[in-house]
Design an enzyme around this catalytic site. Structure first.
Site, mmCIF file in Angstrom:
data_model
loop_
_atom_site.group_PDB
_atom_site.id
_atom_site.type_symbol
_atom_site.label_atom_id
_atom_site.label_comp_id
_atom_site.label_asym_id
_atom_site.label_seq_id
_atom_site.Cartn_x
_atom_site.Cartn_y
_atom_site.Cartn_z
ATOM 1 N N TRP A 1 11.294 11.550 15.256
ATOM 2 C CA TRP A 1 11.742 12.921 15.953
ATOM 3 C C TRP A 1 10.689 13.966 15.837
ATOM 4 C CZ3 TRP A 1 11.532 17.851 13.612
ATOM 5 C CH2 TRP A 1 11.982 18.955 14.467
ATOM 6 N N ASP B 1 23.821 25.485 22.838
ATOM 7 C CA ASP B 1 24.911 25.312 21.797
ATOM 8 C C ASP B 1 25.282 26.588 21.508
ATOM 9 O OD1 ASP B 1 26.302 24.409 19.888
ATOM 10 O OD2 ASP B 1 24.778 23.359 18.706
ATOM 11 N N ARG C 1 23.664 16.243 9.442
ATOM 12 C CA ARG C 1 23.751 17.266 10.456
ATOM 13 C C ARG C 1 25.334 18.050 10.307
ATOM 14 N NH1 ARG C 1 19.589 18.210 14.228
ATOM 15 N NH2 ARG C 1 21.353 19.145 15.601
ATOM 16 N N LYS D 1 23.636 19.621 29.650
ATOM 17 C CA LYS D 1 22.680 19.004 28.978
ATOM 18 C C LYS D 1 23.468 18.292 27.810
ATOM 19 C CE LYS D 1 19.010 20.022 25.822
ATOM 20 N NZ LYS D 1 17.852 19.728 26.427
ATOM 21 N N ASP E 1 23.872 16.053 24.562
ATOM 22 C CA ASP E 1 23.154 15.965 23.280
ATOM 23 C C ASP E 1 23.781 14.657 22.683
ATOM 24 O OD1 ASP E 1 21.180 16.046 21.801
ATOM 25 O OD2 ASP E 1 21.328 18.178 21.649
ATOM 26 N N ASN F 1 22.984 13.701 18.587
ATOM 27 C CA ASN F 1 22.290 14.224 17.336
ATOM 28 C C ASN F 1 22.573 13.343 16.152
ATOM 29 O OD1 ASN F 1 20.314 16.167 18.457
ATOM 30 N ND2 ASN F 1 22.094 17.580 18.721
ATOM 31 N N CYS G 1 20.293 13.937 26.107
ATOM 32 C CA CYS G 1 19.239 14.696 25.005
ATOM 33 C C CYS G 1 19.799 13.763 23.789
ATOM 34 C CB CYS G 1 19.572 15.963 25.127
ATOM 35 S SG CYS G 1 18.743 16.882 23.775
ATOM 36 N N ASP H 1 12.128 17.330 21.040
ATOM 37 C CA ASP H 1 12.425 18.949 20.571
ATOM 38 C C ASP H 1 10.988 19.444 20.391
ATOM 39 O OD1 ASP H 1 14.934 18.401 20.780
ATOM 40 O OD2 ASP H 1 15.400 18.333 18.652
#
Length: 690
Positions: free
Chosen positions: A168, A334, A410, A443, A445, A447, A491, A513
């Site tokens: 990352w 977000d 997360r 976008k 994502d 994660n 993403c 990122d």
């Protein structure tokens, strides 16, 4: 072009500079003949007539020569196909026929109830290969492994392997090492492509940036994957790759069911790593990326300015400032939905927060459009927070192992997208969202890696590793068909899901990122080995870079670094001074002038980012642009010269910044009166043929 021998047992696929040839022996063994410079059918037939070498009884003459080795029989190399039934394991196939459709060659084999088809297609100088498996028998089959292709390299000494590794915020780091005996395996067991490796390898013996033979392979799969590069005991090299990291099982194929592997593409180039990259880029712009002929707009993303503390009025204020810079696309990141005031809640509830957007997203989208910009939003559909209405209603919709703790990275869990009810929920949510407001851009994502990848109650729970990706692709395809004006960005915590598979369904990708302009030089250098600038999102953010390392850099350096891809701005514009905003407007205007060259031109990496000066060049038609960044310089050390590429040596070129005229393809950088100083700085040089 596809050529077929009169006996129907030798096939040659040819592009502008290269050929790929295979041959079927009288014993129905499919052998690799040639991959390299263009050859004629007669050349391939001559190669096919050569007998296999006779070795010791401890080795197989097929190893290192078969086009698609299966498990079982007189072979020891890693099998591309491993099949299990209740009675047996392995494959003993026979050739049935070949057929063609357009430029696609299909070689069809059979092992009792399993039909196996190997597919070939030449796209320019890129060979696309994949396999399809159809169970037309009476019993269920288990696919333990079904690779897309096996690539065989010619006999050479001193092979070197290039790969892109990372983590990352430090993705796409290029490394080159000697290939030794045994296997080198890269891949992902995380459920997505991963930050750790891009599914690409290149092999050479003595290539440079602009000279020498390079063989490259890239896999188009957005889930767990594996590429194995093997130097066999006789020094021959084969590359195997496909979906899934190990051989514990991909899918069950019931009677009437089928599985098609992802594409594993390969190319040969004799123009070094730069030539290989330009071939990859042209292939993706022509055959992979949706609407690749369209320019990607300059965007502004509000995340670093606001994070989760957002409101409609605040977003409109930022939009006004972004529009004044010449930004073309405004993106709310977000925090706009559900009870999303932190990363602990809201994922899964894809309706606008009523306190922040009382009338939904449409009023803000309308005002953004009135400012002359497109409107975009951030989503993470494959994830859910435990603190969400969705999870409270459907706790069984996530991946989990019965009787085990549900791990939360997360503060989120992974939805089991292999379930049809989850697929339909996401379709209804996202289709409704895109229908509720004039949204131009999403976008998307991802994660959270897979950890507790279980599916209690399912008869074959490990299928979720493959079915998640297949369902993701189907959802993208369905949304794009229903909302053709919406662009999508892939993403995954930065560059965690970048591959040819996701790229065929999205318009650009979030590269990392890490937006620090100096760190990004190495990330972008590695990314460019395989993927074009047309999809490489790159942002200008604040200095110091408080999101990552507190490094201070000039606005000039930040812009020139980001202008090497799809330019975006992600800083807090409410804190930028009038002078910074005015300078930023000039850079945005300049980017729009050079955008056709950057996003659609041929890339030449003039100097890698490892030294003091890093430079890339984009050429298209009669114009070329150089982005040069001086990372560091010792006292008294001159700025090195740059030799430009891809220009006509007999032509003259005018430098648009200085008016100077230069002959041929050599340009002494320090001879230009450009503002490249002896500290951390950057410049843009444009030339036009006269």
């Amino acid at each position: 072009m596809l050529e077929i021998a009169e006996n129907g047992r030798t096939w040659v696929l040819s592009g502008p500079t290269s050929s790929y040839a295979v041959h079927l022996t009288e014993d129905d063994e499919l052998l690799h003949l040639h991959w390299g410079p263009a050859i004629a059918l007669a050349d391939a037939e001559e190669l096919a007539g050569r007998p296999l070498p006779v070795g010791s009884s401890f080795e197989s003459p097929l190893d290192g020569r078969e086009e698609y080795p299966v498990e079982g029989g007189p072979r020891f190399a890693r099998p591309a196909l491993s099949v299990r039934t209740p009675e047996r394991r392995g494959t003993e196939w026979t050739f049935e026929r070949y057929d063609t459709e357009g430029d696609e060659l299909r070689l069809r084999f059979r092992d009792t109830g399993l039909a196996i088809t190997l597919h070939y297609r030449m796209r320019g100088d890129v060979v696309e290969r994949w396999a399809s498996l159809d169970n037309d028998g009476a019993e269920t089959l288990e696919l333990l492994r079904a690779d897309s292709a096996v690539w065989t390299l010619p006999e050479r000494e001193g092979w070197q392997l290039s790969q892109l590794h990372g983590r990352w915020a430090a993705e796409s780091r290029l490394v080159r090492s000697d290939l030794t005996y045994g296997e080198k395996v890269i891949g992902s067991r995380r459920g997505h492509t991963g930050h750790q490796h891009l599914p690409w390898v290149a092999l050479d013996t003595d290539a440079t940036e602009e000279r020498g033979e390079v063989y490259g392979c890239a896999l188009g799969w957005s889930g767990s994957w594996r590429i194995a590069v093997a130097q066999l005991p006789d020094a021959r090299v084969q590359i195997t790759g496909g979906a899934g990291y190990d051989d514990s099982g991909l899918l069950l194929l019931a009677p009437g069911e089928s599985f098609t592997t992802p594409v594993f593409a390969g190319l040969w180039s004799d123009a070094g790593f730069g030539g290989a990259s330009r071939t990859w880029h042209a292939y993706q712009r022509t055959y992979v990326i949706p609407d690749a002929d369209q320019d990607r707009p300059v965007l502004y993303n509000s995340w670093e300015a606001t994070q989760f503390d957002i409101s409609e009025e605040q977003q409109e204020t930022l939009a006004q400032r972004a529009a004044a810079l010449g930004v073309e696309l405004f993106v709310v990141d977000d925090g706009w939905f559900g009870k999303r005031t932190s990363d602990r809640a809201g994922l899964g509830d894809w309706t606008p927060n009523p306190d922040r957007f009382p009338a939904g997203l449409k009023p803000l989208a309308d005002r953004v459009h009135a400012l002359g910009m497109q409107f975009g939003i951030w989503v993470e559909p494959e994830m859910v927070n435990a603190d969400s209405d969705l999870y409270r209603a459907h706790p069984d919709w996530v991946q989990y192992q019965e009787g085990r703790k549900r791990t939360e990275f997360r503060n989120q869990l992974v939805l089991n997208l292999a379930r049809e009810d989850v697929q339909e929920y996401l379709w209804e949510q996202l289709d409704g969202l895109l229908s509720s407001a004039p949204i131009d851009y999403v976008k998307w994502d991802f994660n959270r890696c897979f950890t507790d990848a279980g599916w209690p109650g399912d008869g074959y729970p490990q299928r979720l590793w493959v079915d998640h990706v297949r369902a993701l692709y189907a959802l993208f395809d369905r949304l794009r068909a229903a909302h053709p004006g919406v662009a999508f960005e892939s993403c995954s915590g930065g560059g965690g899901r970048i591959d040819l598979g996701i790229m065929s369904r999205t318009d650009q990708v979030w590269t990392s990122d890490n937006t620090d302009p100096l760190d990004r030089l190495a990330i972008q250098h590695g990314f460019s080995q395989i993927h074009p600038a047309r999809v490489m999102a790159a942002w200008v953010t604040d200095s110091p870079n408080t999101q990552l390392n507190d490094r201070v850099s000039s606005l000039r350096f930040r812009f020139v670094s980001a202008m090497a891809g799809v330019l975006g701005v992600g800083g807090d514009l409410s804190e930028w001074s009038g002078e910074e905003l005015a300078e930023a407007r000039r850079w945005v205007d300049l980017y729009k002038e050079i955008r056709p060259l950057v996003q659609h031109g041929d890339l030449h990496r003039l100097r890698p980012p490892s030294g003091g000066l890093s430079a890339v060049q984009y050429a298209r038609g009669d114009e070329t642009v150089v982005l040069a960044l001086l990372q560091a310089q010792h006292y008294g050390e001159p700025v090195p010269a740059l030799r430009l590429r891809g220009l006509d040596p007999a032509a003259s070129y005018e430098c648009l910044e200085t008016g100077e005229v230069h002959r041929g393809a050599v340009l002494l950088h320090h001879g230009l009166r450009t503002p490249l100083r002896g500290d951390l700085d950057a410049t843009v040089i444009r030339l036009r043929r006269i």
